[in-house]
Scaffold this motif. Sequence first.
Motif, mmCIF file in Angstrom:
data_model
loop_
_atom_site.group_PDB
_atom_site.id
_atom_site.type_symbol
_atom_site.label_atom_id
_atom_site.label_comp_id
_atom_site.label_asym_id
_atom_site.label_seq_id
_atom_site.Cartn_x
_atom_site.Cartn_y
_atom_site.Cartn_z
ATOM 1 N N VAL A 651 0.843 -1.203 0.000
ATOM 2 C CA VAL A 651 0.000 0.000 0.000
ATOM 3 C C VAL A 651 0.877 1.251 0.000
ATOM 4 O O VAL A 651 0.634 2.202 -0.754
ATOM 5 C CB VAL A 651 -0.954 0.002 1.203
ATOM 6 C CG1 VAL A 651 -1.760 1.299 1.246
ATOM 7 C CG2 VAL A 651 -1.904 -1.193 1.154
ATOM 8 N N LEU A 652 1.909 1.249 0.826
ATOM 9 C CA LEU A 652 2.815 2.398 0.876
ATOM 10 C C LEU A 652 3.477 2.631 -0.481
ATOM 11 O O LEU A 652 3.562 3.768 -0.966
ATOM 12 C CB LEU A 652 3.884 2.179 1.952
ATOM 13 C CG LEU A 652 3.409 2.243 3.409
ATOM 14 C CD1 LEU A 652 4.505 1.733 4.342
ATOM 15 C CD2 LEU A 652 3.015 3.668 3.798
ATOM 16 N N GLU A 653 3.918 1.547 -1.091
ATOM 17 C CA GLU A 653 4.596 1.679 -2.387
ATOM 18 C C GLU A 653 3.634 2.174 -3.465
ATOM 19 O O GLU A 653 3.961 3.097 -4.233
ATOM 20 C CB GLU A 653 5.196 0.331 -2.793
ATOM 21 C CG GLU A 653 5.936 0.398 -4.131
ATOM 22 C CD GLU A 653 6.497 -0.955 -4.552
ATOM 23 O OE1 GLU A 653 7.127 -1.010 -5.627
ATOM 24 O OE2 GLU A 653 6.298 -1.949 -3.819
ATOM 25 N N LYS A 654 2.445 1.585 -3.528
ATOM 26 C CA LYS A 654 1.493 1.960 -4.573
ATOM 27 C C LYS A 654 1.065 3.423 -4.445
ATOM 28 O O LYS A 654 0.798 4.090 -5.452
ATOM 29 C CB LYS A 654 0.259 1.066 -4.494
ATOM 30 C CG LYS A 654 0.503 -0.400 -4.810
ATOM 31 C CD LYS A 654 0.750 -0.627 -6.298
ATOM 32 C CE LYS A 654 0.787 -2.128 -6.601
ATOM 33 N NZ LYS A 654 1.102 -2.382 -8.040
ATOM 34 N N LEU A 655 1.033 3.917 -3.210
ATOM 35 C CA LEU A 655 0.575 5.284 -2.983
ATOM 36 C C LEU A 655 1.722 6.283 -2.845
ATOM 37 O O LEU A 655 1.515 7.433 -2.474
ATOM 38 C CB LEU A 655 -0.335 5.339 -1.754
ATOM 39 C CG LEU A 655 -1.641 4.529 -1.892
ATOM 40 C CD1 LEU A 655 -2.523 4.710 -0.666
ATOM 41 C CD2 LEU A 655 -2.406 4.926 -3.147
ATOM 42 N N GLY A 656 2.913 5.846 -3.140
ATOM 43 C CA GLY A 656 4.030 6.772 -3.279
ATOM 44 C C GLY A 656 4.754 7.158 -2.019
ATOM 45 O O GLY A 656 5.550 8.112 -2.026
ATOM 46 N N ILE A 657 4.538 6.451 -0.928
ATOM 47 C CA ILE A 657 5.261 6.763 0.311
ATOM 48 C C ILE A 657 6.548 5.934 0.318
ATOM 49 O O ILE A 657 6.703 4.939 1.034
ATOM 50 C CB ILE A 657 4.398 6.481 1.550
ATOM 51 C CG1 ILE A 657 3.060 7.188 1.439
ATOM 52 C CG2 ILE A 657 5.118 6.940 2.816
ATOM 53 C CD1 ILE A 657 3.148 8.697 1.321
ATOM 54 N N THR A 658 7.479 6.339 -0.536
ATOM 55 C CA THR A 658 8.751 5.630 -0.707
ATOM 56 C C THR A 658 9.895 6.627 -0.749
ATOM 57 O O THR A 658 9.708 7.805 -1.087
ATOM 58 C CB THR A 658 8.757 4.828 -2.020
ATOM 59 O OG1 THR A 658 8.671 5.751 -3.126
ATOM 60 C CG2 THR A 658 7.598 3.850 -2.078
ATOM 61 N N GLY A 659 11.069 6.122 -0.423
ATOM 62 C CA GLY A 659 12.251 6.978 -0.513
ATOM 63 C C GLY A 659 12.485 7.462 -1.931
ATOM 64 O O GLY A 659 12.896 8.613 -2.145
ATOM 65 N N GLU A 660 12.238 6.613 -2.905
ATOM 66 C CA GLU A 660 12.450 6.993 -4.303
ATOM 67 C C GLU A 660 11.551 8.162 -4.700
ATOM 68 O O GLU A 660 12.005 9.112 -5.358
ATOM 69 C CB GLU A 660 12.178 5.796 -5.223
ATOM 70 C CG GLU A 660 13.197 4.667 -5.112
ATOM 71 C CD GLU A 660 12.909 3.725 -3.955
ATOM 72 O OE1 GLU A 660 11.905 3.959 -3.220
ATOM 73 O OE2 GLU A 660 13.683 2.764 -3.753
ATOM 74 N N ASN A 661 10.286 8.104 -4.302
ATOM 75 C CA ASN A 661 9.360 9.180 -4.658
ATOM 76 C C ASN A 661 9.727 10.486 -3.958
ATOM 77 O O ASN A 661 9.639 11.572 -4.547
ATOM 78 C CB ASN A 661 7.923 8.779 -4.307
ATOM 79 C CG ASN A 661 6.903 9.732 -4.889
ATOM 80 O OD1 ASN A 661 7.121 10.382 -5.908
ATOM 81 N ND2 ASN A 661 5.759 9.838 -4.229
ATOM 82 N N VAL A 662 10.138 10.386 -2.698
ATOM 83 C CA VAL A 662 10.543 11.597 -1.972
ATOM 84 C C VAL A 662 11.796 12.194 -2.603
ATOM 85 O O VAL A 662 11.889 13.415 -2.796
ATOM 86 C CB VAL A 662 10.774 11.280 -0.482
ATOM 87 C CG1 VAL A 662 11.337 12.504 0.247
ATOM 88 C CG2 VAL A 662 9.486 10.809 0.179
ATOM 89 N N ALA A 663 12.744 11.336 -2.956
ATOM 90 C CA ALA A 663 13.965 11.834 -3.591
ATOM 91 C C ALA A 663 13.651 12.514 -4.917
ATOM 92 O O ALA A 663 14.190 13.589 -5.228
ATOM 93 C CB ALA A 663 14.953 10.690 -3.794
#
Length: 675
Positions: A651-663
Amino acid sequence: MEAATSSTSIDQLAVDTIRTLSMDAIQKANNGHPGLPMGMAPAAYVLYARVMRHNPKDPDWPDRDRFVLSAGHGSMLLYSSLHLAGYDLPMDELKQFREWGSLTPGHPERDRVHVTPGVEVTTGPLGQGFANGVGMALAEEFLREKYGSDVMDHFIYAIVSDGDLMEGVASEAASIAGQYGLGKLVYLYDDNSISLDGPTSLSFDVENVPQRFEAYGWHVLEVHDANDLVALESAIREGQRQTDKPSLIVVKSIIGYPSPNKQGTSKAHGAALGEDEVRATKEVMGWDPDAHFLVPDGVYEEYAKNAERGAALQAEWQERLDAWKGDNAEDGKAWDLAWEGGSYGGKPLPGLKDVLRSVDWGGKEQLATRVAGQKAMAAMAPFVPTMVGGAADLSESTKTEFPGEDERFSRGHAGRNVYWGVREHGMGGAVNGLAAHGGILRPYGSTFLQFSDYMRGSIRLSALTGLRVAWVYTHDSIALGADGPTHQPVEHLAALRAIPGLVVLRPADANETAEAWRVILEDLEGPALMALSRQDLPILDIDFDGVGRGGYVVSPASGDEQVVLVGTGAEVHTAIEAQRILAGQGIGARVVSLPSWELFADQDDSYRDDVLPPTLPKVSVEAAVTMGWERWVDRSVGVDRFGASAPGPEVLEKLGITGENVAQTAKDLLAATNS
């Protein structure tokens, strides 16, 4: 136990004085609710002039009887009674009813600034006062068992209305009171058959209230005429004798009595009677229709008899308390600490900080903050011997209870762990009552963050009143996973942060969690809320003194700082991951933990600028809606939609709560800033 006394002409004069003061104040303000004060004036008189153990010269006497006007719209009933009973509520305050800055607001209020002597709790939303009284009764029972009946032994009275009993929060609280057999609770139900829309037959006719309360485990009594002072007092005395059940006295009253044209109708409920009707009512009562705010000879003196009795009872109690403290030095210190409200305001509990800084995390490198909270509570238990609370049937999940089988609150034994059942709103109102009673250090209520919606009214009132309560919510984000969007909070942090006077803390790891508990116990005067994770989080090797200041740098950039990454709770670790990714690309980023917006906002400009340099672009990451983050950052990574049912990491990955998305968001911001 005393017997009921007979009624005299001075009694009737005193009752009618409540009615005329209420009519006059409401008419002067040209708005208010005259019906309840007029109909229930006899009940208020019996309580304040005959029954209650109270000392108007010392409204905070710990062993006083408490009175709650749950039907807070009838506030002039309370203000008139307090004035006549001798509380520091001058006639001029009654004349300023509902005016700016007066001690007689539209609904009873008790907060850090606006304290009307003798008002125990802030009541307004119907049902809240009902639940507050249940919390007060829990507090009384706990303290009586812990310290003995010589120093704690009193009743909690309330007047409740049809509207109170229609509200779900009252039903939940009534069930709690019956479950625990709170015999010190005596409620008078103003059964006047009228609501604002008209007769209660429109919406509240089929239900049998006495049978409902008997089913809850209450002792139910009936008074068929509210003007029968002897019957009222006899019923209250019988309620006092019922030691193993709370009592509900169904009082049949006439709203607006004795108004000749509006009594018994909804016209007497929520608007001033009008000058002509006030005059007509006074004529019916045999009063001078041209006299306003009149207290006839003998009325003050009649109330003073019970006030003198209360002062004598307090003096006797003080002698017993002093003797008890002499024989129980350690308990005496705990008593004083609890009644002083704890150590808020920077006065530490000796040794607490060291204990919380040395909690054993079991050698683990990762730990859910809800589990860390459990360990912290076990460590701090000896420092807060009168801290009472529990979870809404979720203690195994929220991990919010003190260790020890003997700590269970049950019928017949008042431990510190209250099992509220699935009654979030009743729990919330009762926790507020625990705090308002006094002697209970930081009472708390706990459930999943998602279900804070069910008790938002109580949370709001804790903030409005400035009560020293702790709200502890776990499963604080979409990361809880497969239970799905019905259980995944997204808008809740923003909604809770919007409540004035509420400090929200979302710790990032085990150490921040322990420090958050210290801050709540030692530094904060009003209510606080913690949002804790279900999932394990890495334990950071950092200096976390900055938790008490609301925000601090947890990881400086390895080189020249170009961007600031800000996170709360679990997403601090997402920000740290993004920092590593950016460092590999030659971009220096500092990571800031911002566990409490409110505490951070209270810091001076220089501190805030040191943590969040104005010259650097900033990105936030939080697994919740992004609303509000524009106050602190330039761009936000969040969840501006409902979650989904799947394993938490997915769920976190699909909704963009990832280090990659923040970077990537940080890189996009830098590009836009430098273009």
